[in-house]
Write a protein that holds these residues in place. Sequence first.
Motif, PDB file in Angstrom:
ATOM      1  N   LEU A   9      33.843   7.509 -13.537  1.00 17.63           N
ATOM      2  CA  LEU A   9      33.923   6.107 -13.154  1.00 17.63           C
ATOM      3  C   LEU A   9      33.217   5.292 -14.224  1.00 17.63           C
ATOM      4  O   LEU A   9      32.119   5.646 -14.657  1.00 17.63           O
ATOM      5  CB  LEU A   9      33.264   5.870 -11.801  1.00 17.63           C
ATOM      6  N   ASP A  46      31.620   1.666 -14.960  1.00 20.25           N
ATOM      7  CA  ASP A  46      31.087   0.506 -14.229  1.00 20.25           C
ATOM      8  C   ASP A  46      31.281   0.667 -12.725  1.00 20.25           C
ATOM      9  O   ASP A  46      31.430  -0.311 -11.993  1.00 20.25           O
ATOM     10  CB  ASP A  46      31.729  -0.790 -14.718  1.00 20.25           C
ATOM     11  N   ASN A  47      31.348   1.919 -12.278  1.00 18.61           N
ATOM     12  CA  ASN A  47      31.428   2.257 -10.861  1.00 18.61           C
ATOM     13  C   ASN A  47      32.711   1.782 -10.185  1.00 18.61           C
ATOM     14  O   ASN A  47      32.779   1.717  -8.960  1.00 18.61           O
ATOM     15  CB  ASN A  47      30.223   1.703 -10.098  1.00 18.61           C
ATOM     16  N   GLU A  48      33.741   1.483 -10.972  1.00 16.27           N
ATOM     17  CA  GLU A  48      34.981   1.024 -10.350  1.00 16.27           C
ATOM     18  C   GLU A  48      36.246   1.469 -11.074  1.00 16.27           C
ATOM     19  O   GLU A  48      37.292   1.662 -10.453  1.00 16.27           O
ATOM     20  CB  GLU A  48      34.988  -0.501 -10.227  1.00 16.27           C
ATOM     21  N   LYS A  56      29.729   7.271 -14.865  1.00 11.71           N
ATOM     22  CA  LYS A  56      29.329   8.171 -13.780  1.00 11.71           C
ATOM     23  C   LYS A  56      30.362   9.289 -13.697  1.00 11.71           C
ATOM     24  O   LYS A  56      31.550   9.037 -13.515  1.00 11.71           O
ATOM     25  CB  LYS A  56      29.276   7.431 -12.447  1.00 11.71           C
TER      26      LYS A  56
END
Length: 208
Positions: free
Chosen positions: A155, A157-159, A196
């Motif tokens: 991931l 930027d977590n999105e 991530k």
Amino acid sequence: MSIYNRIKQKRIELGMTQQDLAEKVGLKTKGAISRIESGDRDINQRQVIDFAKALHTTPAYLMGWEEEANSIGVFLNYPIYKAPLYESVSAGFGAYANDLIVDYIPIFVGCENEAKKTLCIRVSGDSMFPKIEEGDIIQVNTDEEVKNGDIAVLLIDNEEGVVKKIIIGNNFIELHSFNPMYPVRKFIGTEISRLKIVGKVKKVIKSF
């Protein structure tokens, strides 16, 4: 004997035509069965189970595990578990990761603990072509360490979810595509914190 030979043998034993078998496993024509029986077309894990049910046998028999066990005198235990299927992660320039489970699919793993750490994702995009194509399902272990050169799901930027080959250097991480049309994405220094790792890609289940 290959899985394709076993499918043909069981079909003939049961007096089924290729069209009969095609209808039982959800394929459109007897030509698809002909190509499978000749080894010109592969089948994925879910289809192994569908064929086993249609032919009144077990996945272990079709895969040849029972013969192997008999030949060495050891019972080979390959349990079948169900893993959640997510739709989807991008294999192109990126897409928002979707945390909605759309299905559960059968997988072959060594133990229940490994099954709990396994998820499956349907891939969109062509950046990992030809190894991973549009519509393929990747089997991902979320617990296994991802090392330099591995293919992983990440991931950003977590999105933004992506499937890439990871190159780890001195204070940087590069995300590489197999398709040369896509540029390398490089994260340096503090930018690395934008990444991530979801897990390591263990298997590609090809779509047809």
